[in-house]
Write a protein that holds these residues in place. Structure first.
Motif, PDB file in Angstrom:
ATOM      1  N   UNK A  83      -9.611  19.275 -35.989  1.00 38.81           N
ATOM      2  CA  UNK A  83     -10.785  18.684 -36.603  1.00 38.81           C
ATOM      3  C   UNK A  83     -10.480  18.267 -38.040  1.00 38.81           C
ATOM      4  N   UNK A  84     -11.325  17.363 -38.556  1.00 39.87           N
ATOM      5  CA  UNK A  84     -11.207  16.967 -39.955  1.00 39.87           C
ATOM      6  C   UNK A  84     -12.594  16.716 -40.510  1.00 39.87           C
ATOM      7  N   UNK A  85     -12.703  16.791 -41.832  1.00 44.39           N
ATOM      8  CA  UNK A  85     -13.921  16.410 -42.551  1.00 44.39           C
ATOM      9  C   UNK A  85     -13.500  15.727 -43.840  1.00 44.39           C
ATOM     10  N   UNK A  86     -14.077  14.573 -44.090  1.00 44.87           N
ATOM     11  CA  UNK A  86     -13.745  13.787 -45.284  1.00 44.87           C
ATOM     12  C   UNK A  86     -15.022  13.595 -46.099  1.00 44.87           C
ATOM     13  N   UNK A  87     -15.109  14.249 -47.260  1.00 43.88           N
ATOM     14  CA  UNK A  87     -16.233  14.061 -48.186  1.00 43.88           C
ATOM     15  C   UNK A  87     -15.828  12.972 -49.171  1.00 43.88           C
ATOM     16  N   UNK A  88     -16.092  11.739 -48.814  1.00 43.75           N
ATOM     17  CA  UNK A  88     -15.534  10.592 -49.526  1.00 43.75           C
ATOM     18  C   UNK A  88     -16.476  10.026 -50.582  1.00 43.75           C
ATOM     19  N   UNK A  89     -15.879   9.257 -51.505  1.00 44.29           N
ATOM     20  CA  UNK A  89     -16.588   8.402 -52.454  1.00 44.29           C
ATOM     21  C   UNK A  89     -16.090   6.979 -52.231  1.00 44.29           C
ATOM     22  N   UNK A  90     -16.969   6.003 -52.328  1.00 37.85           N
ATOM     23  CA  UNK A  90     -16.549   4.614 -52.148  1.00 37.85           C
ATOM     24  C   UNK A  90     -17.328   3.704 -53.089  1.00 37.85           C
ATOM     25  N   UNK A  91     -16.716   2.594 -53.457  1.00 39.46           N
ATOM     26  CA  UNK A  91     -17.367   1.584 -54.291  1.00 39.46           C
ATOM     27  C   UNK A  91     -16.807   0.219 -53.912  1.00 39.46           C
ATOM     28  N   UNK A  92     -17.642  -0.809 -53.997  1.00 40.43           N
ATOM     29  CA  UNK A  92     -17.158  -2.145 -53.680  1.00 40.43           C
ATOM     30  C   UNK A  92     -17.927  -3.210 -54.430  1.00 40.43           C
ATOM     31  N   UNK A  93     -17.324  -4.387 -54.502  1.00 39.62           N
ATOM     32  CA  UNK A  93     -17.953  -5.607 -54.979  1.00 39.62           C
ATOM     33  C   UNK A  93     -18.181  -6.473 -53.750  1.00 39.62           C
ATOM     34  N   UNK A  94     -19.383  -7.019 -53.599  1.00 41.99           N
ATOM     35  CA  UNK A  94     -19.676  -7.736 -52.363  1.00 41.99           C
ATOM     36  C   UNK A  94     -20.536  -8.967 -52.604  1.00 41.99           C
ATOM     37  N   UNK A  95     -20.582  -9.813 -51.606  1.00 40.33           N
ATOM     38  CA  UNK A  95     -21.454 -10.976 -51.617  1.00 40.33           C
ATOM     39  C   UNK A  95     -22.260 -11.019 -50.327  1.00 40.33           C
ATOM     40  N   UNK A  96     -23.503 -11.518 -50.406  1.00 43.84           N
ATOM     41  CA  UNK A  96     -24.361 -11.636 -49.227  1.00 43.84           C
ATOM     42  C   UNK A  96     -24.995 -13.024 -49.201  1.00 43.84           C
ATOM     43  N   UNK A  97     -25.118 -13.566 -47.999  1.00 36.46           N
ATOM     44  CA  UNK A  97     -25.816 -14.838 -47.824  1.00 36.46           C
ATOM     45  C   UNK A  97     -26.885 -14.645 -46.759  1.00 36.46           C
TER      46      UNK A  97
END
Length: 230
Positions: A83-97
């Motif tokens: 088994x595994x557990x990942x307590x992650x942090x994420x950030x991104x720059x994005x565009x939406x149409x």
């Protein structure tokens, strides 16, 4: 009967297109929300896990935006007595149409939002998006020795860097449902979103194999518009 139904469909579609309404007329929005994640990794997903996010968007037009998105959550998987557990942090720059970008609309979006109907507001604000970002792992795993050996035998490896940062590509589809009409258009919106995140180094679970790890994030959030468009 079929002709009547077809005629009704096209009339309804024409009305929707003719009264498309923007998410916001204001140039900046902030938002936050939460939902469930599911892992698509070497070990099978172990049920939905909690994640939350915060974001800020700049609206180039009321239907086209660029923004920043920050996220904190968990991913979990199990199988093969491991088994595994990942307590992650994420950030991104994005565009939406949004769909409304391709429909004929008045330049006076504030006036439009005062007269349009709710169905038009929803359809106009269905969107797709993409971005680039980074994800920081915090992986804990408990691997069966036999499973570890099978990974190595297939030219895979167990990652030494369980706390590393790596490049990700988030893809999203969703809808903003605006509400709260003012003279400058709606100031609030409910956001329903699905984000599918692709990784580049196959290390969401601490197991590096032939397939790249991915994860999904289904969320519900609230957005608030700031300032008035000049």
């Amino acid at each position: 009967m079929a002709k009547k139904l077809l005629f009704t469909f096209f009339v309804t579609l024409s009305l929707v297109i003719g009264t498309a309404s923007a998410q916001f007329s204001r140039p900046i929005s902030i938002g936050a929300g939460a939902g469930g994640t599911f892992a698509l990794t070497d070990l099978s997903n172990d049920g939905a896990k909690f994640a939350f996010y915060g974001e800020a968007d700049y609206l180039i037009t009321p239907f086209l935006s660029v923004g920043l998105h920050g996220e904190k959550g968990k991913l979990k998987g199990s199988g093969y007595n491991s088994e595994f557990e990942n307590s992650y942090y994420a950030a991104n720059v994005n565009g939406k149409v949004r769909i409304g970008q391709f429909l004929g609309n008045s330049e006076n979006y504030s006036y439009y939002t005062l007269q349009t109907n709710m169905l038009s507001r929803v359809i106009s604000n269905i969107y797709v998006g993409a971005g680039v970002g980074a994800l920081k792992n915090r992986i804990k795993h408990q691997l069966d020795p036999a499973y570890t050996s099978s990974i190595v035998d297939r030219s895979g490896e167990i990652a030494d860097d369980r706390f590393g940062v790596h490049f990700v590509i988030p893809l999203s589809i969703g809808v903003d449902i605006p509400f709260g009409r003012t003279l400058y258009g709606p100031q609030w919106a409910i956001n329903v979103n699905y984000q599918h995140t692709l990784t580049t180094n196959d290390n969401l679970d601490g197991i590096i194999n032939s397939n790249k790890d991915q994860y999904g994030f289904v969320s519900l959030g609230l957005k608030y518009a700031l300032f008035n468009r000049k």
